[in-house]
Motif scaffolding. Structure first.
Motif, PDB file in Angstrom:
ATOM      1  N   LEU A   4       0.885  -1.166   0.000  1.00 30.44           N
ATOM      2  CA  LEU A   4       0.000   0.000   0.000  1.00 30.44           C
ATOM      3  C   LEU A   4       0.920   1.212   0.000  1.00 30.44           C
ATOM      4  CD1 LEU A   4      -2.689  -1.003   2.674  1.00 30.44           C
ATOM      5  CD2 LEU A   4      -2.761  -1.340   0.200  1.00 30.44           C
ATOM      6  N   VAL A   5       0.893   1.957  -1.082  1.00 28.34           N
ATOM      7  CA  VAL A   5       1.793   3.089  -1.242  1.00 28.34           C
ATOM      8  C   VAL A   5       0.990   4.384  -1.173  1.00 28.34           C
ATOM      9  CG1 VAL A   5       3.477   4.205  -2.726  1.00 28.34           C
ATOM     10  CG2 VAL A   5       3.377   1.708  -2.619  1.00 28.34           C
ATOM     11  N   GLN A   6       1.297   5.186  -0.200  1.00 28.49           N
ATOM     12  CA  GLN A   6       0.567   6.425   0.026  1.00 28.49           C
ATOM     13  C   GLN A   6       1.253   7.600  -0.642  1.00 28.49           C
ATOM     14  OE1 GLN A   6      -0.361   5.121   4.612  1.00 28.49           O
ATOM     15  NE2 GLN A   6      -0.667   7.253   4.087  1.00 28.49           N
ATOM     16  N   SER A  17      -7.207  22.429   2.518  1.00 23.78           N
ATOM     17  CA  SER A  17      -7.574  21.081   2.089  1.00 23.78           C
ATOM     18  C   SER A  17      -6.351  20.294   1.655  1.00 23.78           C
ATOM     19  CB  SER A  17      -8.566  21.152   0.921  1.00 23.78           C
ATOM     20  OG  SER A  17      -9.761  21.788   1.302  1.00 23.78           O
ATOM     21  N   LEU A  18      -6.457  18.995   1.811  1.00 26.08           N
ATOM     22  CA  LEU A  18      -5.446  18.071   1.315  1.00 26.08           C
ATOM     23  C   LEU A  18      -6.147  16.801   0.864  1.00 26.08           C
ATOM     24  CD1 LEU A  18      -2.568  18.200   3.975  1.00 26.08           C
ATOM     25  CD2 LEU A  18      -2.422  18.984   1.609  1.00 26.08           C
ATOM     26  N   THR A  19      -5.514  16.107  -0.065  1.00 25.57           N
ATOM     27  CA  THR A  19      -6.016  14.803  -0.486  1.00 25.57           C
ATOM     28  C   THR A  19      -4.921  13.767  -0.321  1.00 25.57           C
ATOM     29  OG1 THR A  19      -7.508  15.783  -2.116  1.00 25.57           O
ATOM     30  CG2 THR A  19      -6.997  13.445  -2.356  1.00 25.57           C
ATOM     31  N   LEU A  20      -5.245  12.689   0.356  1.00 22.04           N
ATOM     32  CA  LEU A  20      -4.341  11.563   0.498  1.00 22.04           C
ATOM     33  C   LEU A  20      -4.774  10.464  -0.462  1.00 22.04           C
ATOM     34  CD1 LEU A  20      -4.082  11.295   4.385  1.00 22.04           C
ATOM     35  CD2 LEU A  20      -2.649  12.603   2.811  1.00 22.04           C
ATOM     36  N   SER A  21      -3.810   9.781  -1.047  1.00 16.82           N
ATOM     37  CA  SER A  21      -4.076   8.638  -1.912  1.00 16.82           C
ATOM     38  C   SER A  21      -3.338   7.422  -1.388  1.00 16.82           C
ATOM     39  CB  SER A  21      -3.615   8.925  -3.351  1.00 16.82           C
ATOM     40  OG  SER A  21      -4.277  10.039  -3.886  1.00 16.82           O
ATOM     41  N   CYS A  22      -3.861   6.263  -1.727  1.00 17.62           N
ATOM     42  CA  CYS A  22      -3.241   5.014  -1.295  1.00 17.62           C
ATOM     43  C   CYS A  22      -3.457   4.002  -2.405  1.00 17.62           C
ATOM     44  CB  CYS A  22      -3.873   4.540   0.004  1.00 17.62           C
ATOM     45  SG  CYS A  22      -3.381   2.903   0.570  1.00 17.62           S
ATOM     46  N   ALA A  23      -2.378   3.607  -3.066  1.00 14.45           N
ATOM     47  CA  ALA A  23      -2.446   2.680  -4.185  1.00 14.45           C
ATOM     48  C   ALA A  23      -2.003   1.301  -3.736  1.00 14.45           C
ATOM     49  CB  ALA A  23      -1.563   3.163  -5.324  1.00 14.45           C
ATOM     50  N   TYR A  95      -2.474   6.833   8.020  1.00 10.93           N
ATOM     51  CA  TYR A  95      -2.169   5.537   7.441  1.00 10.93           C
ATOM     52  C   TYR A  95      -3.401   4.974   6.744  1.00 10.93           C
ATOM     53  CZ  TYR A  95       1.889   5.454  10.607  1.00 10.93           C
ATOM     54  OH  TYR A  95       3.056   5.744  11.271  1.00 10.93           O
ATOM     55  N   CYS A  96      -3.212   4.429   5.555  1.00 13.01           N
ATOM     56  CA  CYS A  96      -4.278   3.632   4.954  1.00 13.01           C
ATOM     57  C   CYS A  96      -4.039   2.178   5.334  1.00 13.01           C
ATOM     58  CB  CYS A  96      -4.328   3.796   3.436  1.00 13.01           C
ATOM     59  SG  CYS A  96      -2.893   3.173   2.544  1.00 13.01           S
ATOM     60  N   ALA A  97      -5.102   1.401   5.348  1.00 12.36           N
ATOM     61  CA  ALA A  97      -4.988   0.005   5.771  1.00 12.36           C
ATOM     62  C   ALA A  97      -6.049  -0.827   5.073  1.00 12.36           C
ATOM     63  CB  ALA A  97      -5.135  -0.101   7.280  1.00 12.36           C
ATOM     64  N   GLY A  98      -5.735  -2.094   4.870  1.00 14.98           N
ATOM     65  CA  GLY A  98      -6.648  -3.015   4.220  1.00 14.98           C
ATOM     66  C   GLY A  98      -7.006  -4.182   5.127  1.00 14.98           C
ATOM     67  N   ASP A  99      -8.282  -4.541   5.097  1.00 14.02           N
ATOM     68  CA  ASP A  99      -8.792  -5.610   5.957  1.00 14.02           C
ATOM     69  C   ASP A  99      -9.578  -6.592   5.099  1.00 14.02           C
ATOM     70  OD1 ASP A  99     -11.516  -5.723   8.347  1.00 14.02           O
ATOM     71  OD2 ASP A  99      -9.965  -7.201   7.904  1.00 14.02           O
ATOM     72  N   GLY A 100      -9.245  -7.883   5.194  1.00 14.41           N
ATOM     73  CA  GLY A 100      -9.879  -8.898   4.372  1.00 14.41           C
ATOM     74  C   GLY A 100     -11.201  -9.419   4.907  1.00 14.41           C
ATOM     75  N   ALA A 108      -7.724  -1.039  14.691  1.00 14.06           N
ATOM     76  CA  ALA A 108      -6.529  -1.230  13.873  1.00 14.06           C
ATOM     77  C   ALA A 108      -6.019  -2.662  13.907  1.00 14.06           C
ATOM     78  CB  ALA A 108      -5.433  -0.282  14.340  1.00 14.06           C
ATOM     79  N   GLU A 109      -6.260  -3.367  14.980  1.00 12.73           N
ATOM     80  CA  GLU A 109      -5.722  -4.713  15.142  1.00 12.73           C
ATOM     81  C   GLU A 109      -6.253  -5.684  14.094  1.00 12.73           C
ATOM     82  OE1 GLU A 109      -7.101  -6.805  18.690  1.00 12.73           O
ATOM     83  OE2 GLU A 109      -8.704  -5.332  18.877  1.00 12.73           O
ATOM     84  N   TYR A 110      -7.371  -5.375  13.475  1.00 13.36           N
ATOM     85  CA  TYR A 110      -7.968  -6.281  12.509  1.00 13.36           C
ATOM     86  C   TYR A 110      -7.437  -6.083  11.092  1.00 13.36           C
ATOM     87  CZ  TYR A 110     -11.367  -7.414  16.117  1.00 13.36           C
ATOM     88  OH  TYR A 110     -11.968  -7.831  17.276  1.00 13.36           O
ATOM     89  N   TYR A 111      -6.719  -5.017  10.868  1.00 11.63           N
ATOM     90  CA  TYR A 111      -6.270  -4.701   9.517  1.00 11.63           C
ATOM     91  C   TYR A 111      -4.985  -5.457   9.194  1.00 11.63           C
ATOM     92  CZ  TYR A 111      -9.986  -1.388   8.895  1.00 11.63           C
ATOM     93  OH  TYR A 111     -11.233  -0.833   8.754  1.00 11.63           O
ATOM     94  N   ASP A 112      -4.960  -5.998   7.972  1.00 10.10           N
ATOM     95  CA  ASP A 112      -3.875  -6.895   7.580  1.00 10.10           C
ATOM     96  C   ASP A 112      -2.679  -6.164   6.981  1.00 10.10           C
ATOM     97  OD1 ASP A 112      -6.611  -8.739   6.338  1.00 10.10           O
ATOM     98  OD2 ASP A 112      -5.487  -9.248   8.150  1.00 10.10           O
ATOM     99  N   PHE A 113      -2.949  -5.122   6.231  1.00 10.31           N
ATOM    100  CA  PHE A 113      -1.877  -4.443   5.498  1.00 10.31           C
ATOM    101  C   PHE A 113      -1.958  -2.953   5.743  1.00 10.31           C
ATOM    102  CE2 PHE A 113      -0.946  -8.359   3.544  1.00 10.31           C
ATOM    103  CZ  PHE A 113      -2.125  -8.945   3.125  1.00 10.31           C
ATOM    104  N   TRP A 114      -0.786  -2.312   5.737  1.00  9.65           N
ATOM    105  CA  TRP A 114      -0.701  -0.893   6.071  1.00  9.65           C
ATOM    106  C   TRP A 114       0.186  -0.152   5.077  1.00  9.65           C
ATOM    107  CZ3 TRP A 114      -3.292   1.399  10.102  1.00  9.65           C
ATOM    108  CH2 TRP A 114      -3.958   0.520  10.975  1.00  9.65           C
ATOM    109  N   GLY A 115      -0.218   1.091   4.819  1.00  6.73           N
ATOM    110  CA  GLY A 115       0.640   1.975   4.049  1.00  6.73           C
ATOM    111  C   GLY A 115       1.774   2.494   4.911  1.00  6.73           C
ATOM    112  N   GLN A 116       2.667   3.255   4.285  1.00  8.00           N
ATOM    113  CA  GLN A 116       3.861   3.726   4.982  1.00  8.00           C
ATOM    114  C   GLN A 116       3.593   4.949   5.853  1.00  8.00           C
ATOM    115  OE1 GLN A 116       3.132   4.482   1.894  1.00  8.00           O
ATOM    116  NE2 GLN A 116       4.165   6.348   1.172  1.00  8.00           N
ATOM    117  N   GLY A 117       2.418   5.544   5.719  1.00  6.56           N
ATOM    118  CA  GLY A 117       2.093   6.728   6.501  1.00  6.56           C
ATOM    119  C   GLY A 117       2.422   8.012   5.764  1.00  6.56           C
ATOM    120  N   ALA A 118       1.626   9.032   6.051  1.00  4.45           N
ATOM    121  CA  ALA A 118       1.853  10.355   5.456  1.00  4.45           C
ATOM    122  C   ALA A 118       1.623  11.413   6.526  1.00  4.45           C
ATOM    123  CB  ALA A 118       0.907  10.583   4.275  1.00  4.45           C
TER     124      ALA A 118
END
Length: 124
Positions: A4-6, A17-23, A95-100, A108-118
């Motif tokens: 996950l790349v932020q 304003s700001l926009t965060l992205s997470c690919a 941080y963006c995060a993905g949960d299956g 947060a404990e349930y999320y499997d993958f994390w971005g590097q943070g911004a």
């Protein structure tokens, strides 16, 4: 390898304003609930918003409701956090995060993958 790349973040004045992205890559993106978390200095990661697999439903925390919008583009394997009317208390590392899991999780404990943070810094 799941990544996950932020991108986005930075310094902005209050009211701005700001926009965060997470690919995402290396995973079946549309099968993952996504979340954004904020971590302040010396604090635990705190949920900001979640979005379902299809993007049909989002939830944002009370402290950002009406100002932050969470969206996703499954064709681009990317999620976005649009942050408007920013306040100094919104400062932190996001941080963006993905949960299956099928059911949306708020911890947060349930999320499997994390971005590097911004880093997001809002000056008064």
């Amino acid at each position: 390898q799941v990544q996950l790349v932020q991108s986005g973040g930075g310094l902005v004045q209050a009211g701005g304003s700001l926009t965060l992205s997470c690919a995402a890559s290396g995973l079946s993106f549309s099968k993952y609930t996504m979340g954004w978390f904020r971590q302040g200095p010396g604090q635990e990661r705190r949920l900001v918003a979640t979005i379902t697999r299809s993007g049909s439903s989002t939830n944002v925390a009370n402290f950002v409701e009406g100002r932050f919008t969470f969206s996703r583009d499954n064709a681009k394997n990317t999620v976005y956090l649009q942050m408007n009317s920013l306040k100094p208390e919104n400062t932190g590392v996001y941080y963006c995060a993905g949960d299956g899991h099928v059911q949306v999780k708020t911890s947060a404990e349930y999320y499997d993958f994390w971005g590097q943070g911004a880093q997001v810094t809002v000056s008064s």
